[in-house]
Design a protein around this motif. Structure first.
Motif, PDB file in Angstrom:
ATOM      1  N   PRO A   1       0.806  -1.223   0.000  1.00 35.94           N
ATOM      2  CA  PRO A   1       0.000   0.000   0.000  1.00 35.94           C
ATOM      3  C   PRO A   1       0.840   1.275   0.000  1.00 35.94           C
ATOM      4  CG  PRO A   1      -0.092  -1.094   2.133  1.00 35.94           C
ATOM      5  CD  PRO A   1       0.549  -2.048   1.189  1.00 35.94           C
ATOM      6  N   GLU A   2       2.091   1.173   0.437  1.00 43.45           N
ATOM      7  CA  GLU A   2       2.963   2.349   0.427  1.00 43.45           C
ATOM      8  C   GLU A   2       3.242   2.846  -1.007  1.00 43.45           C
ATOM      9  OE1 GLU A   2       5.570  -1.281   0.169  1.00 43.45           O
ATOM     10  OE2 GLU A   2       3.822  -0.673   1.365  1.00 43.45           O
ATOM     11  N   LYS A   3       2.925   2.014  -2.005  1.00 45.62           N
ATOM     12  CA  LYS A   3       3.117   2.399  -3.405  1.00 45.62           C
ATOM     13  C   LYS A   3       1.856   3.021  -4.017  1.00 45.62           C
ATOM     14  CE  LYS A   3       6.675  -1.087  -4.296  1.00 45.62           C
ATOM     15  NZ  LYS A   3       7.074  -2.275  -5.115  1.00 45.62           N
ATOM     16  N   ALA A   4       0.874   3.314  -3.192  1.00 50.14           N
ATOM     17  CA  ALA A   4      -0.361   3.934  -3.698  1.00 50.14           C
ATOM     18  C   ALA A   4      -0.041   5.227  -4.438  1.00 50.14           C
ATOM     19  CB  ALA A   4      -1.311   4.214  -2.529  1.00 50.14           C
ATOM     20  N   ALA A   5      -0.746   5.439  -5.556  1.00 51.56           N
ATOM     21  CA  ALA A   5      -0.466   6.627  -6.368  1.00 51.56           C
ATOM     22  C   ALA A   5      -1.654   6.945  -7.256  1.00 51.56           C
ATOM     23  CB  ALA A   5       0.777   6.403  -7.224  1.00 51.56           C
ATOM     24  N   VAL A   6      -1.765   8.208  -7.647  1.00 49.23           N
ATOM     25  CA  VAL A   6      -2.783   8.620  -8.619  1.00 49.23           C
ATOM     26  C   VAL A   6      -2.386   8.082  -9.979  1.00 49.23           C
ATOM     27  CG1 VAL A   6      -3.873  10.579  -9.778  1.00 49.23           C
ATOM     28  CG2 VAL A   6      -3.376  10.704  -7.326  1.00 49.23           C
ATOM     29  N   VAL A   7      -3.300   7.379 -10.652  1.00 50.42           N
ATOM     30  CA  VAL A   7      -3.004   6.806 -11.967  1.00 50.42           C
ATOM     31  C   VAL A   7      -3.807   7.459 -13.085  1.00 50.42           C
ATOM     32  CG1 VAL A   7      -2.249   4.575 -11.060  1.00 50.42           C
ATOM     33  CG2 VAL A   7      -4.680   4.937 -11.561  1.00 50.42           C
ATOM     34  N   ASN A   8      -4.806   8.287 -12.732  1.00 50.24           N
ATOM     35  CA  ASN A   8      -5.578   8.956 -13.776  1.00 50.24           C
ATOM     36  C   ASN A   8      -6.401  10.079 -13.154  1.00 50.24           C
ATOM     37  OD1 ASN A   8      -6.529   9.496 -16.347  1.00 50.24           O
ATOM     38  ND2 ASN A   8      -8.094   7.894 -16.335  1.00 50.24           N
ATOM     39  N   PHE A   9      -6.766  11.043 -13.999  1.00 56.85           N
ATOM     40  CA  PHE A   9      -7.712  12.085 -13.604  1.00 56.85           C
ATOM     41  C   PHE A   9      -8.708  12.248 -14.758  1.00 56.85           C
ATOM     42  CE2 PHE A   9      -9.487  16.299 -13.089  1.00 56.85           C
ATOM     43  CZ  PHE A   9      -9.715  16.368 -11.736  1.00 56.85           C
ATOM     44  N   PRO A  10      -9.696  11.318 -14.839  1.00 55.68           N
ATOM     45  CA  PRO A  10     -10.663  11.401 -15.936  1.00 55.68           C
ATOM     46  C   PRO A  10     -11.542  12.640 -15.813  1.00 55.68           C
ATOM     47  CG  PRO A  10     -11.316   9.725 -14.353  1.00 55.68           C
ATOM     48  CD  PRO A  10      -9.958  10.182 -13.944  1.00 55.68           C
ATOM     49  N   VAL A  11     -11.670  13.380 -16.900  1.00 55.13           N
ATOM     50  CA  VAL A  11     -12.536  14.557 -16.944  1.00 55.13           C
ATOM     51  C   VAL A  11     -13.951  14.096 -17.262  1.00 55.13           C
ATOM     52  CG1 VAL A  11     -13.019  16.738 -18.099  1.00 55.13           C
ATOM     53  CG2 VAL A  11     -10.657  16.082 -17.599  1.00 55.13           C
ATOM     54  N   LEU A  12     -14.866  14.313 -16.328  1.00 56.66           N
ATOM     55  CA  LEU A  12     -16.248  13.864 -16.493  1.00 56.66           C
ATOM     56  C   LEU A  12     -17.117  14.920 -17.151  1.00 56.66           C
ATOM     57  CD1 LEU A  12     -16.721  12.235 -12.961  1.00 56.66           C
ATOM     58  CD2 LEU A  12     -15.953  11.146 -15.079  1.00 56.66           C
ATOM     59  N   PHE A  13     -16.679  16.175 -17.115  1.00 57.00           N
ATOM     60  CA  PHE A  13     -17.465  17.278 -17.677  1.00 57.00           C
ATOM     61  C   PHE A  13     -16.589  18.114 -18.604  1.00 57.00           C
ATOM     62  CE2 PHE A  13     -19.114  16.254 -13.469  1.00 57.00           C
ATOM     63  CZ  PHE A  13     -20.443  15.977 -13.757  1.00 57.00           C
ATOM     64  N   PRO A  14     -16.250  17.565 -19.767  1.00 56.09           N
ATOM     65  CA  PRO A  14     -15.393  18.324 -20.681  1.00 56.09           C
ATOM     66  C   PRO A  14     -16.093  19.582 -21.178  1.00 56.09           C
ATOM     67  CG  PRO A  14     -16.298  16.392 -21.779  1.00 56.09           C
ATOM     68  CD  PRO A  14     -16.667  16.273 -20.332  1.00 56.09           C
ATOM     69  N   GLY A  15     -15.325  20.635 -21.347  1.00 55.05           N
ATOM     70  CA  GLY A  15     -15.891  21.883 -21.846  1.00 55.05           C
ATOM     71  C   GLY A  15     -14.801  22.878 -22.154  1.00 55.05           C
ATOM     72  N   GLU A  16     -15.142  23.889 -22.917  1.00 51.33           N
ATOM     73  CA  GLU A  16     -14.179  24.917 -23.300  1.00 51.33           C
ATOM     74  C   GLU A  16     -14.048  25.966 -22.198  1.00 51.33           C
ATOM     75  OE1 GLU A  16     -12.404  24.742 -26.018  1.00 51.33           O
ATOM     76  OE2 GLU A  16     -13.405  22.937 -26.763  1.00 51.33           O
ATOM     77  N   GLY A  17     -12.906  26.647 -22.171  1.00 51.35           N
ATOM     78  CA  GLY A  17     -12.729  27.780 -21.284  1.00 51.35           C
ATOM     79  C   GLY A  17     -12.214  27.393 -19.914  1.00 51.35           C
ATOM     80  N   PRO A  18     -11.934  28.379 -19.082  1.00 55.58           N
ATOM     81  CA  PRO A  18     -11.327  28.131 -17.763  1.00 55.58           C
ATOM     82  C   PRO A  18     -12.239  27.416 -16.784  1.00 55.58           C
ATOM     83  CG  PRO A  18     -11.943  30.445 -17.989  1.00 55.58           C
ATOM     84  CD  PRO A  18     -12.126  29.816 -19.342  1.00 55.58           C
ATOM     85  N   ASP A  19     -13.554  27.444 -17.046  1.00 57.88           N
ATOM     86  CA  ASP A  19     -14.490  26.818 -16.116  1.00 57.88           C
ATOM     87  C   ASP A  19     -14.897  25.409 -16.532  1.00 57.88           C
ATOM     88  OD1 ASP A  19     -14.518  29.064 -14.488  1.00 57.88           O
ATOM     89  OD2 ASP A  19     -16.111  30.007 -15.648  1.00 57.88           O
ATOM     90  N   GLY A  20     -14.479  24.952 -17.700  1.00 59.24           N
ATOM     91  CA  GLY A  20     -14.818  23.613 -18.138  1.00 59.24           C
ATOM     92  C   GLY A  20     -16.305  23.425 -18.377  1.00 59.24           C
ATOM     93  N   GLY A  21     -16.768  22.171 -18.279  1.00 57.24           N
ATOM     94  CA  GLY A  21     -18.172  21.869 -18.549  1.00 57.24           C
ATOM     95  C   GLY A  21     -18.977  21.728 -17.282  1.00 57.24           C
TER      96      GLY A  21
END
Length: 505
Positions: A241-261
């Motif tokens: 478990p000491e090797k736990a790490a973030v493996v992805n950051f899926p975007v669930l609300f894609p959109g244009e601009g600084p605020d996304g979708g």
């Protein structure tokens, strides 16, 4: 003294006064900041209510319209077995998880382990001091996972509060080894963007995947930059478990601009939270499905590939939902219940002024097949007992009660107490049992009540923010078949297949 009161006699008109109408207007027109859910990092400060609201509350108590201060009432099919007050951990009580004869109770100051082999007399096994709201908790095998969603000086359990504007600040997931329940060992930490308000496990044989829900980015936060329209996926190897790490950051609300979708919130949709991430996710591994309650949006997505979840459908309710808070599937996976945490869990919204459709559950049927499935709204459910304007009350965390052919659920409503309800008919939900306490105070709005109420191996367990750990026994011909279902482990946001024999003891 315990009173047994028919819920039909408790329909009240509390909150119709101008002050409550003013609250309604504020909730309807407030921007996203007003809809930030759940109590904050520090202790909640009681807010004075108007003199007329205080008088109305005391009058309602005197007339028997609501329970007296701290008085317990319940339907005649529920028995209150015991209450275990808070002890070493004085902070806000939060979520619950279960494994075998143990219950794990989150608290803003850490977590507590109970031996519940005798539900009438739970015994404290351990209390772990590790501050960091909300300390959302879950367990899998020998591992316990704890969310930190407050900016801390470091990732240790000795950390102190530090501004999120500081680059060195830390928020994210903590991992403990609970092989010895009396002596949990802190073994790993993973920092995640915008912290971890809640998390959800997708367990596999060799690894545990964690979906981390967080939100409210700011250009001033180095580790929480907008847009933030996705979730962090952490992979935890069970044997390391000491090797736990973030493996992805899926975007669930894609959109244009600084605020996304996602939902833009106010001013486009007044009173609705802008979607800047998700609050809570519930997975149904047996069906490769997940439901996300994501501030201004509800989503249905596939988790066939747990590292790369895929959105199937997205819905909004810009009339009655202010903040999509949590989700619960029925066993057949043809329905999902979303909750609206109107007022962020700190407001009095269970009154006539707010009405039956806001701060409620929204019941959606899932129609179609595969990636063509759609969420179709059917109705709302809200507890039928109006609460005082000194009581925070809104839909919160709950779980299924496993009965074949029925869709039954137990749910926490903060100071609205614990409700058991039937949504077998999506269009006609109804309450069948309840438990609640009277208001904590009669002249101030003080945050308290049941944070989580879950059914586990024949009993209902509730973690009350202020009062501690409650155990309830439900005796009703409609729910009694559930007593035959015994699980080895339960994290409510990782819904089991209750009728799969491999899930039993």
């Amino acid at each position: 003294m315990t009173l047994l009161i028919d819920p039909r006699t408790r329909r009240r008109r509390l909150g119709v006064a101008a002050a409550a109408a003013g609250l309604l207007a504020a909730l309807l027109t407030a921007g996203p900041a007003a809809a930030t859910p759940d109590p904050g990092d520090g202790p909640a400060v009681p807010e004075k209510v108007s003199r007329s609201d205080a008088i109305e509350t005391r009058t309602a108590i005197a007339n028997g319209e609501i329970p007296g201060q701290d008085e317990i009432v319940h339907s005649d099919n529920i028995e209150h077995l015991t209450n275990i007050p808070k002890d070493a951990l004085a902070g806000t009580n939060s979520d619950l998880a279960f494994q075998g004869k143990y219950a794990f109770a989150g608290n803003y100051d850490g977590f507590r382990v109970f031996d519940i082999s005798n539900p009438k007399a739970p015994r404290t096994v351990a209390q772990v001091l590790c501050p960091g709201s909300q300390n959302d908790v879950s367990v899998s095998g020998n591992l316990l996972f704890l969310s930190t969603d407050s900016s801390r000086s470091d990732n240790s359990c000795n950390s102190t509060t530090q501004p999120a504007t500081e680059k060195s600040s830390w928020e994210g997931m903590k991992v403990f080894d609970i092989t010895d329940k009396a002596n949990p060992k802190y073994v790993a930490a993973v920092e995640t963007a915008c912290g971890s308000h809640t998390h959800t496990l997708v367990p596999e044989r060799n690894n545990v995947y964690i979906y981390v829900a967080s939100y409210s980015p700011s250009a001033t936060f180095p580790d929480c930059q907008p847009p933030h329209d996705g979730i962090s996926v952490i992979k935890v190897p069970r044997k390391a478990p000491e090797k736990a790490a973030v493996v992805n950051f899926p975007v669930l609300f894609p959109g244009e601009g600084p605020d996304g979708g996602g939902n833009p919130g106010a001013p486009t949709n007044p009173g609705v939270s802008k979607t800047t991430g998700c609050h809570d996710i519930t997975v149904l591994p047996s069906k490769d499905l997940a439901a996300g309650a994501c501030m201004g949006d509800g989503i249905l997505f596939s988790i066939k590939d747990p590292e790369h979840p895929k959105v199937i459908d997205q819905v909004e309710d810009n009339v009655n939902f202010a903040f999509w808070h949590s989700a619960t599937f029925n066993q057949k996976a043809n329905k999902v219940v979303f909750t609206d945490e109107l007022g962020g869990g700190g407001a009095a919204t269970c009154n006539a002024a707010i009405g039956p459709n806001r701060g409620a559950d929204g019941i959606y049927d899932i129609v179609g097949k595969g990636d063509k499935r759609k969420l179709v709204f059917r109705n709302y459910f809200k507890i039928p007992r109006h609460q005082a304007d000194t009581e925070n009350c809104v839909a919160h965390n709950g779980s299924l009660i496993p009965v074949k052919g029925k869709d039954l659920m137990v749910q926490a409503w903060y100071q609205g107490g614990v409700s058991v309800w039937d949504f077998t008919d999506s269009s006609n939900p109804k309450e069948i049992a309840y438990f609640e306490r009277g208001p904590l105070t009669t002249d101030k709005l003080t945050v308290g009540g049941s944070w989580s109420a879950y059914y586990y191996n024949g009993y209902i367990y509730s973690n009350d923010i202020a009062k501690g750990f409650d155990v309830l026994k439900l005796s009703d011909r409609r729910t009694d078949p559930a007593k035959r279902i015994h699980l080895r482990e339960l994290n409510v946001q990782t819904q089991p297949d209750y009728f799969d024999r491999s899930s039993g003891d």
